[in-house]
Scaffold this motif. Structure first.
Motif, mmCIF file in Angstrom:
data_model
loop_
_atom_site.group_PDB
_atom_site.id
_atom_site.type_symbol
_atom_site.label_atom_id
_atom_site.label_comp_id
_atom_site.label_asym_id
_atom_site.label_seq_id
_atom_site.Cartn_x
_atom_site.Cartn_y
_atom_site.Cartn_z
ATOM 1 N N PRO A 1 -0.296 4.419 -11.341
ATOM 2 C CA PRO A 1 -1.418 3.660 -11.895
ATOM 3 C C PRO A 1 -1.031 2.234 -12.257
ATOM 4 O O PRO A 1 -1.908 1.379 -12.423
ATOM 5 N N LEU A 2 0.249 1.974 -12.345
ATOM 6 C CA LEU A 2 0.721 0.620 -12.651
ATOM 7 C C LEU A 2 0.562 -0.315 -11.455
ATOM 8 O O LEU A 2 0.131 -1.461 -11.599
ATOM 9 N N THR A 3 0.894 0.185 -10.266
ATOM 10 C CA THR A 3 0.899 -0.667 -9.077
ATOM 11 C C THR A 3 -0.339 -0.506 -8.203
ATOM 12 O O THR A 3 -0.678 -1.397 -7.423
ATOM 13 N N ALA A 4 -1.032 0.632 -8.328
ATOM 14 C CA ALA A 4 -2.173 0.906 -7.449
ATOM 15 C C ALA A 4 -3.322 -0.070 -7.661
ATOM 16 O O ALA A 4 -4.132 -0.283 -6.760
ATOM 17 N N VAL A 5 -3.402 -0.668 -8.838
ATOM 18 C CA VAL A 5 -4.491 -1.608 -9.126
ATOM 19 C C VAL A 5 -4.502 -2.745 -8.112
ATOM 20 O O VAL A 5 -5.562 -3.220 -7.696
ATOM 21 N N THR A 6 -3.327 -3.201 -7.696
ATOM 22 C CA THR A 6 -3.246 -4.286 -6.712
ATOM 23 C C THR A 6 -2.818 -3.798 -5.329
ATOM 24 O O THR A 6 -3.164 -4.418 -4.320
ATOM 25 N N PHE B 1 0.830 -1.209 0.000
ATOM 26 C CA PHE B 1 0.000 0.000 0.000
ATOM 27 C C PHE B 1 0.860 1.254 0.000
ATOM 28 O O PHE B 1 0.714 2.112 -0.866
ATOM 29 N N ARG B 2 1.755 1.348 0.974
ATOM 30 C CA ARG B 2 2.670 2.488 1.003
ATOM 31 C C ARG B 2 3.650 2.374 -0.157
ATOM 32 O O ARG B 2 4.337 1.378 -0.309
ATOM 33 N N GLY B 3 3.723 3.394 -0.942
ATOM 34 C CA GLY B 3 4.639 3.377 -2.065
ATOM 35 C C GLY B 3 4.043 2.755 -3.307
ATOM 36 O O GLY B 3 4.597 2.887 -4.395
ATOM 37 N N GLY B 4 2.907 2.075 -3.162
ATOM 38 C CA GLY B 4 2.328 1.414 -4.323
ATOM 39 C C GLY B 4 1.080 2.060 -4.862
ATOM 40 O O GLY B 4 0.641 1.727 -5.961
ATOM 41 N N ILE B 5 0.491 2.995 -4.088
ATOM 42 C CA ILE B 5 -0.799 3.542 -4.518
ATOM 43 C C ILE B 5 -0.678 4.811 -5.362
ATOM 44 O O ILE B 5 -1.687 5.326 -5.837
ATOM 45 N N LEU C 1 -10.213 4.934 -17.413
ATOM 46 C CA LEU C 1 -11.502 5.234 -16.791
ATOM 47 C C LEU C 1 -12.667 4.798 -17.679
ATOM 48 O O LEU C 1 -13.667 4.269 -17.189
ATOM 49 N N ARG C 2 -12.539 5.009 -18.976
ATOM 50 C CA ARG C 2 -13.618 4.631 -19.893
ATOM 51 C C ARG C 2 -13.900 3.140 -19.848
ATOM 52 O O ARG C 2 -15.034 2.695 -19.985
ATOM 53 N N GLU C 3 -12.866 2.355 -19.635
ATOM 54 C CA GLU C 3 -13.015 0.900 -19.630
ATOM 55 C C GLU C 3 -13.371 0.337 -18.255
ATOM 56 O O GLU C 3 -14.180 -0.584 -18.146
ATOM 57 N N THR C 4 -12.772 0.890 -17.213
ATOM 58 C CA THR C 4 -12.842 0.253 -15.895
ATOM 59 C C THR C 4 -13.638 1.034 -14.855
ATOM 60 O O THR C 4 -14.048 0.466 -13.837
ATOM 61 N N GLY C 5 -13.812 2.357 -15.045
ATOM 62 C CA GLY C 5 -14.484 3.159 -14.035
ATOM 63 C C GLY C 5 -13.630 3.427 -12.812
ATOM 64 O O GLY C 5 -14.141 3.876 -11.776
ATOM 65 N N TRP C 6 -12.326 3.194 -12.931
ATOM 66 C CA TRP C 6 -11.450 3.378 -11.758
ATOM 67 C C TRP C 6 -10.071 3.853 -12.206
ATOM 68 O O TRP C 6 -9.554 3.447 -13.257
ATOM 69 N N ILE C 7 -9.488 4.726 -11.396
ATOM 70 C CA ILE C 7 -8.080 5.119 -11.507
ATOM 71 C C ILE C 7 -7.655 5.517 -10.103
ATOM 72 O O ILE C 7 -8.499 5.869 -9.265
#
Length: 530
Positions: A216-221, A209-213, A335-341
């Motif tokens: 956009p590459l790592t925040a997904v997980t 979580f820290r450092g990963g959020i 965002l258009r595809e997933t509704g999330w960023i």
């Protein structure tokens, strides 16, 4: 003669666990669970098809959960007031039970209409708090204690059984369909999905979580991904806070069973749960924030009606992801595809629209509300104004889309994934393809205005002009006094993890060259985000 019914009005609290209104109704007598597809909500400008589809999925699961305790969820295609009137014409209503809601202007209007109807009909409407938002809060001085008290209160168990009310014939109309189309790769609705994400986060994903959020590459997980489930109440804020604390305790007792850094990640996560309610409190205390500048020194500063052709051109480029700045356009594509960023990218999108394009936050905020599956009005409009510089109490943070791309997507992997037109562009040019010589544009199959747009403006000039305009607005007569009033009413206070303000909400000045402890670093990170 039939017994009067106790109606549980489900809104954005689609669960039966830790649900005070359901418990109260079950203890009182025969229960009628009710959900209404409020037409005024779906005819508005912010909720769209993806939100409606997500809720429908949540309702399927909620219906099964209620059936397990002997209750039948009745779903009405019309508004709550008309539905209540229909029910009352068939059976006496003993009481109405629901959670308090901090929603948009449409939901606020519905609540006022329900309150008026109940008063006329002499029906008691019992509302329960479901998060850290406090009704009729005069100032923020003791808000932290309110939040902690609610989060520490015992969780309400799922009812084991209930006395079901008779089935009522509700209006048989077609549900008003929301605008737009569903998103193919969005998260699915329902409590089981919420728990699946939460369990995997507590079991290990939180370690990143820290450092990963931020990226956009790592925040997904690395992120919890619980935001849509909190927005629609598949999980209660209290159960999430308590489960997070329990896992931290367990991880401290038997650290060898969990990934390294799990505890630190959960600390950071809990602080964001606190901030989640902090921002919702702003809209609760000042509903006008959805429509008006919080600090009125900024009134008239931007083209509020988008009357100018240039404003319309910029809005179209930004909302379609055709700005010519790859990270901005890639985020819009995701965002258009997933509704999330992730949050950092959301802040950058709003900053770009408000500072670089100098667009008024209302229209751009509505666009993002439609794009965000987890649209939470209280957080959304407070953050929209914060990232636009119109709160009057926050330091300006103008994000450079080029610098953010270099920091958060250093290899260009995210940009290339979401923007196929740039897939062959080398690293040297990936974030500024408009600087490529024409012969290289042809070589790499990315010619400006043919395969990919050129930027409309110069970033450095736009940043300089934005700072000057806002600085000038804040020097107006009376601006200081209004700032102090906003601080009293809305600013965080000492004691909130990550807050850079004192007990009265005034900003603290950091000492130069002060050695940063782990907590100080965390506070700096929180300041940047919030």
């Amino acid at each position: 003669m039939q017994n009067p019914v106790h109606i549980v009005w489900f809104k954005r609290d689609l669960r039966i666990y830790d649900h005070a209104p359901l418990q109260a109704a079950c203890l009182a007598g025969s229960v009628m669970p009710l959900y209404c597809w409020e037409p005024n909500q779906w005819a508005g400008e912010d909720y769209v098809a993806q939100h409606q589809a997500f809720i429908a999925e949540c309702l399927v699961e909620l219906k099964k959960e209620l059936a397990s305790i002997g209750l039948h969820l009745q779903i009405s295609p019309v508004g709550i007031v008309e539905t209540l009137q229909t029910i009352k014409s068939q059976i006496a209503i003993a009481g109405l039970y629901s959670h308090e809601e901090t929603g948009n202007g449409a939901s606020f209007a519905v609540d006022k209409a329900v309150s008026a109807w109940c008063k006329v009909q002499q029906i008691n409407w019992q509302e329960s708090a479901q998060n850290g938002v406090v009704r009729r809060l005069k100032n923020r001085n003791h808000w932290n204690k309110h939040w902690e008290s609610r989060m520490c209160a015992p969780i309400i168990a799922k009812p084991q059984s209930a006395l079901a009310a008779p089935f009522i014939n509700l209006p048989s109309r077609t549900i008003l369909q929301a605008k737009g189309s569903d998103k193919p790769k969005r998260q699915r609705g329902g409590r089981s999905e919420a728990l699946r994400f939460f369990d995997s986060f507590l079991d290990g994903r939180a370690a990143k979580f820290r450092g990963g959020i931020s990226s956009p590459l790592t925040a997904v997980t690395a992120g919890s991904r619980l935001s849509p489930y909190l927005a629609y109440g598949c999980l209660s804020m209290r159960e999430v806070v308590q489960a997070t604390r329990e896992r931290r305790d367990w991880a401290n007792q038997v650290p060898h069973l969990f990934p390294k850094n799990l505890n630190g990640g959960l600390i950071g996560f809990e602080s964001r749960l606190h901030w989640h309610c902090h921002f919702m409190q702003k809209l609760e205390s000042e509903p006008e924030m959805e429509f008006e500048n919080l600090h009125h020194a900024h009134d008239g500063m931007r083209d509020e009606t988008l009357a100018h052709a240039e404003s319309q051109r910029r809005l179209a480029a930004w909302s379609k992801g055709e700005t010519g700045w790859p990270l901005i356009d890639a985020c819009m594509a995701m965002l258009r595809e997933t509704g999330w960023i992730n949050f950092r990218m959301r802040a950058m999108l709003m900053s770009t629209a408000s500072y670089l394009y100098w667009l008024h936050w209302r229209e751009t905020g509505l666009h993002l509300a439609r794009e965000f599956l987890d649209y939470e009005p209280g957080i959304h409009w407070a953050q929209t104004q914060m990232q636009s510089g119109t709160t009057g109490i926050n330091t300006l943070r103008i994000y450079s889309p080029i610098k953010q791309a270099q920091n958060q997507d250093p290899t260009g992997a995210f940009v290339r994934h979401w923007l196929p037109a740039l897939k062959n562009v080398p690293d040297t040019w990936i974030f500024e393809p408009y600087l490529m010589p024409k012969n290289l544009q042809k070589q790499y199959g990315c010619e400006l205005e043919k395969h990919y747009p050129a930027p409309l403006i110069d970033i450095a000039i736009a940043m300089r002009e934005a700072r000057a305009k806002i600085s000038q607005a804040r020097k107006q007569a009376g601006a200081f006094d209004e700032t102090q009033a906003i601080i009293k009413k809305h600013a965080s206070r000492k004691g909130m993890l990550g807050s850079a303000r004192d007990a009265n909400g005034q900003e603290l000045v950091a000492k130069k060259r002060q050695k940063k402890s782990t907590l100080t670093k965390l506070k700096h990170s929180q300041q940047e985000l919030f």
